[in-house]
Every structure is written in structure tokens, then in C-alpha cells.
Scaffold this motif. Structure first.
Motif, mmCIF file in Angstrom:
data_model
loop_
_atom_site.group_PDB
_atom_site.id
_atom_site.type_symbol
_atom_site.label_atom_id
_atom_site.label_comp_id
_atom_site.label_asym_id
_atom_site.label_seq_id
_atom_site.Cartn_x
_atom_site.Cartn_y
_atom_site.Cartn_z
ATOM 1 N N GLN A 73 0.819 -1.187 -0.104
ATOM 2 C CA GLN A 73 0.063 -0.045 -0.060
ATOM 3 C C GLN A 73 0.834 1.146 -0.072
ATOM 4 N N TYR A 74 1.795 1.248 0.865
ATOM 5 C CA TYR A 74 2.948 2.387 0.808
ATOM 6 C C TYR A 74 3.633 2.641 -0.706
ATOM 7 N N TYR A 75 3.849 1.557 -1.419
ATOM 8 C CA TYR A 75 4.456 1.635 -2.792
ATOM 9 C C TYR A 75 3.310 2.188 -3.620
ATOM 10 N N LEU A 76 2.092 1.712 -3.673
ATOM 11 C CA LEU A 76 0.894 2.425 -4.163
ATOM 12 C C LEU A 76 0.763 3.847 -4.180
ATOM 13 N N ASP A 77 0.646 4.024 -2.671
ATOM 14 C CA ASP A 77 0.491 5.464 -2.553
ATOM 15 C C ASP A 77 1.924 6.305 -2.938
ATOM 16 N N GLU A 78 2.887 5.817 -3.008
ATOM 17 C CA GLU A 78 3.904 6.534 -3.716
ATOM 18 C C GLU A 78 3.879 6.734 -5.055
ATOM 19 N N TYR A 79 3.474 5.683 -5.563
ATOM 20 C CA TYR A 79 3.058 5.781 -7.087
ATOM 21 C C TYR A 79 2.214 6.825 -7.273
ATOM 22 N N ASN A 80 1.061 6.770 -6.601
ATOM 23 C CA ASN A 80 0.050 7.690 -6.663
ATOM 24 C C ASN A 80 0.205 9.093 -6.484
ATOM 25 N N THR A 81 1.192 9.465 -5.654
ATOM 26 C CA THR A 81 1.844 10.636 -5.460
ATOM 27 C C THR A 81 2.647 11.441 -6.459
ATOM 28 N N LEU A 82 3.218 10.370 -7.236
ATOM 29 C CA LEU A 82 4.060 11.025 -8.110
ATOM 30 C C LEU A 82 3.624 10.707 -9.702
ATOM 31 N N SER A 83 2.464 10.157 -9.792
ATOM 32 C CA SER A 83 2.015 9.748 -11.275
ATOM 33 C C SER A 83 0.750 10.834 -11.260
ATOM 34 N N ARG A 84 0.513 11.262 -12.502
ATOM 35 C CA ARG A 84 -0.783 12.031 -12.857
ATOM 36 C C ARG A 84 -2.031 11.002 -12.865
ATOM 37 N N THR A 85 -1.744 10.000 -13.283
ATOM 38 C CA THR A 85 -2.797 8.878 -13.355
ATOM 39 C C THR A 85 -2.963 7.953 -11.997
ATOM 40 N N GLN A 86 -4.056 8.066 -11.137
ATOM 41 C CA GLN A 86 -3.855 7.717 -9.948
ATOM 42 C C GLN A 86 -4.554 6.111 -10.064
ATOM 43 N N MET A 87 -3.919 5.173 -9.353
ATOM 44 C CA MET A 87 -4.370 3.916 -9.444
ATOM 45 C C MET A 87 -5.040 3.714 -8.183
ATOM 46 N N SER A 88 -6.285 3.308 -8.216
ATOM 47 C CA SER A 88 -7.032 2.655 -6.820
ATOM 48 C C SER A 88 -7.160 1.104 -6.786
ATOM 49 N N LEU A 89 -6.273 0.554 -6.174
ATOM 50 C CA LEU A 89 -6.277 -1.044 -6.105
ATOM 51 C C LEU A 89 -6.362 -1.390 -4.666
ATOM 52 N N VAL A 90 -7.084 -2.599 -4.829
ATOM 53 C CA VAL A 90 -7.040 -3.525 -3.462
ATOM 54 C C VAL A 90 -5.869 -4.481 -3.496
ATOM 55 N N MET A 91 -5.203 -4.224 -2.302
ATOM 56 C CA MET A 91 -3.808 -5.227 -2.094
ATOM 57 C C MET A 91 -4.365 -6.354 -1.467
ATOM 58 N N PHE A 92 -4.893 -7.600 -2.222
ATOM 59 C CA PHE A 92 -5.038 -8.835 -1.642
ATOM 60 C C PHE A 92 -4.212 -9.742 -1.928
ATOM 61 N N LYS A 93 -4.071 -10.952 -1.438
ATOM 62 C CA LYS A 93 -3.120 -11.839 -1.478
ATOM 63 C C LYS A 93 -2.707 -12.196 -3.014
ATOM 64 N N PHE A 94 -3.586 -12.480 -3.585
ATOM 65 C CA PHE A 94 -3.219 -12.917 -5.000
ATOM 66 C C PHE A 94 -2.570 -11.785 -5.873
ATOM 67 N N ALA A 95 -3.046 -10.592 -5.705
ATOM 68 C CA ALA A 95 -2.330 -9.551 -6.344
ATOM 69 C C ALA A 95 -0.934 -9.283 -5.851
ATOM 70 N N ILE A 96 -0.527 -9.443 -4.618
ATOM 71 C CA ILE A 96 0.622 -9.171 -4.011
ATOM 72 C C ILE A 96 1.521 -10.464 -4.367
ATOM 73 N N GLU A 97 0.908 -11.473 -4.569
ATOM 74 C CA GLU A 97 2.066 -12.626 -5.190
ATOM 75 C C GLU A 97 2.261 -12.191 -6.709
ATOM 76 N N HIS A 98 1.594 -11.879 -7.479
ATOM 77 C CA HIS A 98 1.758 -11.374 -8.872
ATOM 78 C C HIS A 98 2.903 -10.227 -8.855
ATOM 79 N N ILE A 99 2.550 -9.372 -7.974
ATOM 80 C CA ILE A 99 3.409 -8.052 -7.987
ATOM 81 C C ILE A 99 4.842 -8.659 -7.295
#
Length: 127
Positions: A73-99
Motif C-alpha cells: 500500500q505504501y508503494y501504491l501511495d508513492e506511485y499515486n503521489t508521483l503519477s498524474r494517473t492515480q491507481m485505486s487498487l485493492v492489495m489482496f494476497k493474489f495481487a501481491i503474489e503477482h507483484i
């Protein structure tokens, strides 16, 4: 087939280490269960993303899954701070595995990955 691979790995561990895989991965077995199952291995994470400000970053086992979700979530927030296009993602286990997998691949020399999935499955979001 995951089950077949799991059995091959269990036999190889015993053959080379002379210890049952259940013994050295005992931390992955939930309370109330006695035997390591293939689905328990999904809780085994390694990465170098747990300490964002570390230099050099240390690739190690991730043992605290709550902290892992917080870090993602910290890295997602960092990305959203720096990027013009925000990503609203839910960090669930399956997504974290892939990341975690994509992160490991991209950090290797000449690391490339082909992400395949149906539309809306998060291929672009994961990278």
C-alpha cells in the motif's frame, strides 16, 4: 500440475537435505494442521521491498504478511503521489503474489515478463 510438483519437491528435499519439508517449513503450517500442503506454500514470500529506504535492498523472506500488505500500500501511495494517473487498487494476497513475482523478474539482468490475462485482470496495473 501443482500437486505433482509439490510431491517431487518434497522427495527432493528429503533426498538432498535428509529432512522432511514439513520440518523446515513448519512456520507455514496453520495451527490445527499437522502436514504441509501445497496451498500453504502460497504464504511463502521473498522480496527486497520490505524496507523502502534500505540501501542496498536485501532480498529476504517476508514473514509478516500484515506488514507486507502495508508495504504494498505504501508503494501504491508513492506511485499515486508521483503519477498524474492515480491507481485505486485493492492489495489482496493474489495481487501481491503477482507483484512480488514481477518485481523479482524485472530486477534481474535483462528481466522480461509476458503478462497474459483477460481484459480487466490487472496486467497493466501489476507493472
Amino acid at each position: 500440475d501443482r500437486e505433482k510438483l509439490f510431491e517431487v519437491v518434497k522427495k527432493a528435499c528429503y533426498h538432498h537435505i535428509r529432512t522432511q519439508m514439513d520440518k523446515f517449513l513448519v512456520d507455514l503450517i496453520p495451527e490445527g494442521e499437522t502436514e504441509l500442503q501445497v496451498e500453504h506454500l502460497r504464504s511463502l514470500f521473498f522480496g527486497n521491498y520490505m524496507e523502502p529506504d534500505a540501501d542496498p535492498k536485501i532480498y529476504d523472506e517476508v514473514t509478516d504478511h500484515t506488514l507486507l500488505i502495508e508495504r504494498m500500500q505504501y508503494y501504491l501511495d508513492e506511485y499515486n503521489t508521483l503519477s498524474r494517473t492515480q491507481m485505486s487498487l485493492v492489495m489482496f494476497k493474489f495481487a501481491i503474489e503477482h507483484i512480488s513475482r514481477v518485481s523479482r523478474i524485472l530486477q534481474q539482468d535483462n528481466g522480461h515478463a509476458l503478462l497474459v490475462g483477460i481484459g480487466g485482470s490487472g496486467r497493466q496495473s501489476a507493472t
